[in-house]
Design a protein around this motif. Structure first.
Motif, PDB file in Angstrom:
ATOM      1  N   MET A   1      82.971 -21.329  -4.184  1.00 11.62           N
ATOM      2  CA  MET A   1      82.073 -22.112  -3.491  1.00 11.62           C
ATOM      3  C   MET A   1      80.978 -22.911  -3.011  1.00 11.62           C
ATOM      4  N   ASN A   2      80.394 -23.795  -3.056  1.00  8.10           N
ATOM      5  CA  ASN A   2      79.080 -24.621  -2.965  1.00  8.10           C
ATOM      6  C   ASN A   2      78.199 -24.290  -1.516  1.00  8.10           C
ATOM      7  N   ILE A   3      77.027 -23.882  -1.514  1.00  6.89           N
ATOM      8  CA  ILE A   3      77.123 -23.437  -0.708  1.00  6.89           C
ATOM      9  C   ILE A   3      74.981 -23.976  -0.441  1.00  6.89           C
ATOM     10  N   VAL A   4      74.634 -25.002   0.153  1.00 10.69           N
ATOM     11  CA  VAL A   4      73.050 -25.486  -0.134  1.00 10.69           C
ATOM     12  C   VAL A   4      72.302 -24.506   1.340  1.00 10.69           C
ATOM     13  N   ILE A   5      71.974 -23.792   0.967  1.00  9.26           N
ATOM     14  CA  ILE A   5      70.995 -22.960   2.048  1.00  9.26           C
ATOM     15  C   ILE A   5      69.003 -23.916   2.812  1.00  9.26           C
ATOM     16  N   ALA A   6      69.084 -24.610   3.521  1.00  8.91           N
ATOM     17  CA  ALA A   6      67.403 -24.965   3.602  1.00  8.91           C
ATOM     18  C   ALA A   6      67.734 -24.750   5.175  1.00  8.91           C
ATOM     19  N   ILE A   7      66.499 -23.395   5.420  1.00  4.31           N
ATOM     20  CA  ILE A   7      65.645 -23.198   6.439  1.00  4.31           C
ATOM     21  C   ILE A   7      64.716 -23.035   6.544  1.00  4.31           C
ATOM     22  N   ASP A   8      64.347 -24.087   7.979  1.00 11.88           N
ATOM     23  CA  ASP A   8      63.242 -23.992   8.389  1.00 11.88           C
ATOM     24  C   ASP A   8      62.375 -22.645   8.529  1.00 11.88           C
ATOM     25  N   SER A   9      60.934 -22.177   8.358  1.00 17.48           N
ATOM     26  CA  SER A   9      60.393 -21.374   8.541  1.00 17.48           C
ATOM     27  C   SER A   9      60.361 -20.035  10.023  1.00 17.48           C
ATOM     28  N   PHE A  10      60.803 -19.202  10.648  1.00 12.80           N
ATOM     29  CA  PHE A  10      60.972 -19.167  11.728  1.00 12.80           C
ATOM     30  C   PHE A  10      59.016 -18.227  11.833  1.00 12.80           C
ATOM     31  N   LYS A  11      58.391 -19.074  12.976  1.00 12.42           N
ATOM     32  CA  LYS A  11      57.058 -18.881  12.267  1.00 12.42           C
ATOM     33  C   LYS A  11      57.348 -17.462  13.357  1.00 12.42           C
ATOM     34  N   GLY A  12      55.792 -16.550  12.420  1.00 12.61           N
ATOM     35  CA  GLY A  12      55.564 -15.794  12.173  1.00 12.61           C
ATOM     36  C   GLY A  12      56.090 -14.440  12.315  1.00 12.61           C
ATOM     37  N   SER A  13      57.468 -14.886  11.579  1.00 15.95           N
ATOM     38  CA  SER A  13      58.189 -14.089  10.851  1.00 15.95           C
ATOM     39  C   SER A  13      58.903 -13.937   9.774  1.00 15.95           C
ATOM     40  N   MET A  14      59.477 -15.479   9.156  1.00 12.01           N
ATOM     41  CA  MET A  14      59.942 -15.717   8.129  1.00 12.01           C
ATOM     42  C   MET A  14      59.661 -16.585   7.293  1.00 12.01           C
ATOM     43  N   THR A  15      59.097 -17.158   6.055  1.00 11.73           N
ATOM     44  CA  THR A  15      59.094 -18.147   5.721  1.00 11.73           C
ATOM     45  C   THR A  15      60.716 -19.143   5.387  1.00 11.73           C
ATOM     46  N   SER A  16      60.779 -19.654   4.964  1.00 10.92           N
ATOM     47  CA  SER A  16      61.673 -20.351   4.725  1.00 10.92           C
ATOM     48  C   SER A  16      62.720 -20.048   3.402  1.00 10.92           C
ATOM     49  N   LEU A  17      61.764 -19.616   2.588  1.00 10.02           N
ATOM     50  CA  LEU A  17      62.811 -18.776   1.674  1.00 10.02           C
ATOM     51  C   LEU A  17      63.426 -17.491   1.711  1.00 10.02           C
ATOM     52  N   GLU A  18      62.067 -17.072   2.343  1.00  8.59           N
ATOM     53  CA  GLU A  18      62.660 -15.413   2.793  1.00  8.59           C
ATOM     54  C   GLU A  18      64.214 -15.694   3.791  1.00  8.59           C
ATOM     55  N   ILE A  38      68.965 -22.189  -2.756  1.00 10.07           N
ATOM     56  CA  ILE A  38      68.278 -22.334  -1.617  1.00 10.07           C
ATOM     57  C   ILE A  38      66.866 -23.431  -1.550  1.00 10.07           C
ATOM     58  N   ARG A  39      66.992 -24.828  -0.689  1.00 11.28           N
ATOM     59  CA  ARG A  39      65.865 -25.111  -0.376  1.00 11.28           C
ATOM     60  C   ARG A  39      64.812 -24.984   0.093  1.00 11.28           C
ATOM     61  N   PRO A  40      63.693 -25.477   0.106  1.00  6.35           N
ATOM     62  CA  PRO A  40      62.571 -24.886   0.459  1.00  6.35           C
ATOM     63  C   PRO A  40      62.478 -26.162   2.053  1.00  6.35           C
ATOM     64  N   LEU A  41      62.437 -25.930   3.664  1.00  6.91           N
ATOM     65  CA  LEU A  41      61.856 -26.576   4.395  1.00  6.91           C
ATOM     66  C   LEU A  41      60.682 -26.932   4.888  1.00  6.91           C
ATOM     67  N   ASP A  50      53.727 -24.460   1.337  1.00 12.20           N
ATOM     68  CA  ASP A  50      55.050 -23.993   0.255  1.00 12.20           C
ATOM     69  C   ASP A  50      56.391 -24.750  -0.223  1.00 12.20           C
ATOM     70  N   ALA A  51      57.046 -25.721   0.514  1.00 11.55           N
ATOM     71  CA  ALA A  51      57.706 -26.938   1.034  1.00 11.55           C
ATOM     72  C   ALA A  51      58.209 -27.321  -0.053  1.00 11.55           C
ATOM     73  N   LEU A  52      57.130 -27.868  -0.646  1.00 11.26           N
ATOM     74  CA  LEU A  52      56.043 -29.800  -1.320  1.00 11.26           C
ATOM     75  C   LEU A  52      56.500 -28.938  -2.634  1.00 11.26           C
ATOM     76  N   THR A  53      55.393 -27.424  -2.523  1.00 14.18           N
ATOM     77  CA  THR A  53      55.140 -27.137  -4.168  1.00 14.18           C
ATOM     78  C   THR A  53      55.917 -26.370  -4.537  1.00 14.18           C
ATOM     79  N   LEU A  54      56.315 -25.577  -4.087  1.00 18.32           N
ATOM     80  CA  LEU A  54      58.228 -25.064  -4.198  1.00 18.32           C
ATOM     81  C   LEU A  54      59.212 -26.220  -4.805  1.00 18.32           C
ATOM     82  N   GLY A  55      59.731 -26.536  -3.962  1.00 19.94           N
ATOM     83  CA  GLY A  55      60.624 -27.728  -3.960  1.00 19.94           C
ATOM     84  C   GLY A  55      60.437 -28.799  -4.511  1.00 19.94           C
ATOM     85  N   CYS A  56      59.228 -29.195  -5.483  1.00 24.50           N
ATOM     86  CA  CYS A  56      59.041 -30.047  -5.996  1.00 24.50           C
ATOM     87  C   CYS A  56      58.309 -29.367  -7.737  1.00 24.50           C
ATOM     88  N   GLY A  57      58.355 -28.295  -7.711  1.00 28.67           N
ATOM     89  CA  GLY A  57      58.209 -27.526  -8.964  1.00 28.67           C
ATOM     90  C   GLY A  57      56.366 -27.571  -9.541  1.00 28.67           C
TER      91      GLY A  57
END
Length: 380
Positions: A1-18, A38-41, A50-57
């Protein structure tokens, strides 16, 4: 199974990657051999760097700049494309979260630090900029940023105007004769469509949350109108009615007028720059989400941006959120096939937002959803 995860941050709680890692843990309890990406969003606001720096290396750096009330603050930003592109969140230098409620006063808060960050990036060799302008504490029309970049903003006596919206009251001359000479391009992540002035302008709509009372709102609106008229005498194409000119207390107007910037959907910039479609096209399931799914999610928020790409490839989309409101049903028509709140018991908002608690809730909820999926697969 191939799964792509791209979740926005839960502000004040979890970052996108967390959030993404927590969802992945839940999936692997049921499908330990799943191919999970897992892709940053982000949506152009908090988390954009964070999203662009991590997502674009890219890499991160930081610089000490003038904060919204002229106290020093450390602002982090990203550098991409082998040093050619800078990714900046204006809130890191002039954000409302840098102030206590009692400190908020747009008469005095300044965007000067935003210009200092840009100046630092130029000194490092950057010539292209992606800037998220959400979460500002300011209503100065971007004059602070312009001053930091070398624009002369003077009163009738030829003296530089003060920082903050109060400076607009005395503004009589705008000159670009001392501006940094480097040619730069600016893409501004902006999902606000407010004009600069009037009943839907930045002062009237956003001024109260920045500490403005009714008298201040009226004054600032008049000063911004005069500022725009003055700019129009020397800078062709000045348009205070442009959608987004009122973003970040008029910072959108400053970028449009003085840097020939483009105002774009923050979500679209993130999705384009991180090439999310390249990952989704081979996925079996796409997972997205944000802190709260509601009726506003369909109005350009990150999860719907992900869902739109997924539907181009006819992929199923599941969303997970801290809470879900009644009007979140609109998300179904926008491409989210099913959504699930992750809060699993009666707890206070503070408890629900604790990072460890939120991660565990995400993992446990995703596990149960994928347990259900496996059950139905086994019955075919």
């Amino acid at each position: 199974m191939n799964i792509v995860i791209a979740i926005d941050s839960f502000k004040g709680s979890m970052t996108s990657l967390e959030a993404g890692e927590s969802a992945s843990t839940g999936i692997r309890r049921i499908y330990p051999d799943a191919d999970i990406t897992i892709r940053p969003l982000a949506d152009g606001g908090e988390g954009t760097v964070d999203a662009l720096t991590l997502g674009c290396g890219g890499t991160r750096t930081q610089v000490c700049v003038t904060g919204p009330l002229e106290k020093p603050v450390l602002c982090s930003y990203g550098i991409l494309d082998a040093g050619k592109t800078a990714v900046i969140e204006m809130s890191g230098a002039a954000g409302i979260t840098l102030l206590s409620e009692t400190e908020r006063n747009p008469l005095y808060t300044t965007t000067y630090g935003v210009g200092e960050v840009i100046r630092d990036a130029i000194a490092r060799g950057c010539r292209h900029f992606i800037i998220g302008i959400g979460g500002s504490a300011t209503n100065d029309g971007g004059i602070g940023m312009l001053q930091a970049l070398g624009f002369d903003l003077l009163d009738q006596e030829g003296v530089p105007i003060r920082h903050g919206a109060l400076g607009l009251r005395d503004l009589a001359v705008i000159s670009d004769s001392h501006v940094l000479p480097e040619e730069c391009t600016f893409r501004i992540a902006c999902d606000v469509t407010n004009p600069l002035c009037g009943p839907h302008g930045c002062s009237a709509v956003f001024g109260p949350q920045k500490g403005a009372d009714s008298a201040m709102i009226q004054q600032m609106d008049q000063w911004l109108s005069s500022y725009a008229a003055l700019a129009g005498k020397s800078f062709p194409g000045t348009n205070p009615a442009h959608a987004g000119a009122g973003a970040a207390g008029g910072l959108g107007f400053a970028f449009l007028t003085f840097s020939h910037a483009t105002l774009e959907s923050g979500v679209n910039i993130i999705l384009e720059e991180t090439h999310l479609s390249d990952y989704i096209k081979n996925a079996d399931i796409v997972i997205t989400g944000e802190g709260c799914l509601d009726g506003q999610t369909v109005m350009g928020k990150a999860p719907v941006g992900v869902a739109k790409i997924a539907k181009e490839f006819q992929k199923p989309v599941l969303a997970f959120s801290g809470c879900v409101t009644e009007d979140a049903k609109a998300c179904h028509a926008a491409g989210i096939d099913a959504f699930f709140p992750i809060v699993r018991g009666a707890v206070s908002l503070e408890e629900a937002m604790q990072t460890d608690h939120a991660k565990q809730n995400m993992t446990d909820t995703v596990e149960q959803v994928f347990r259900m999926l496996r059950t139905f697969q086994n019955t075919k």
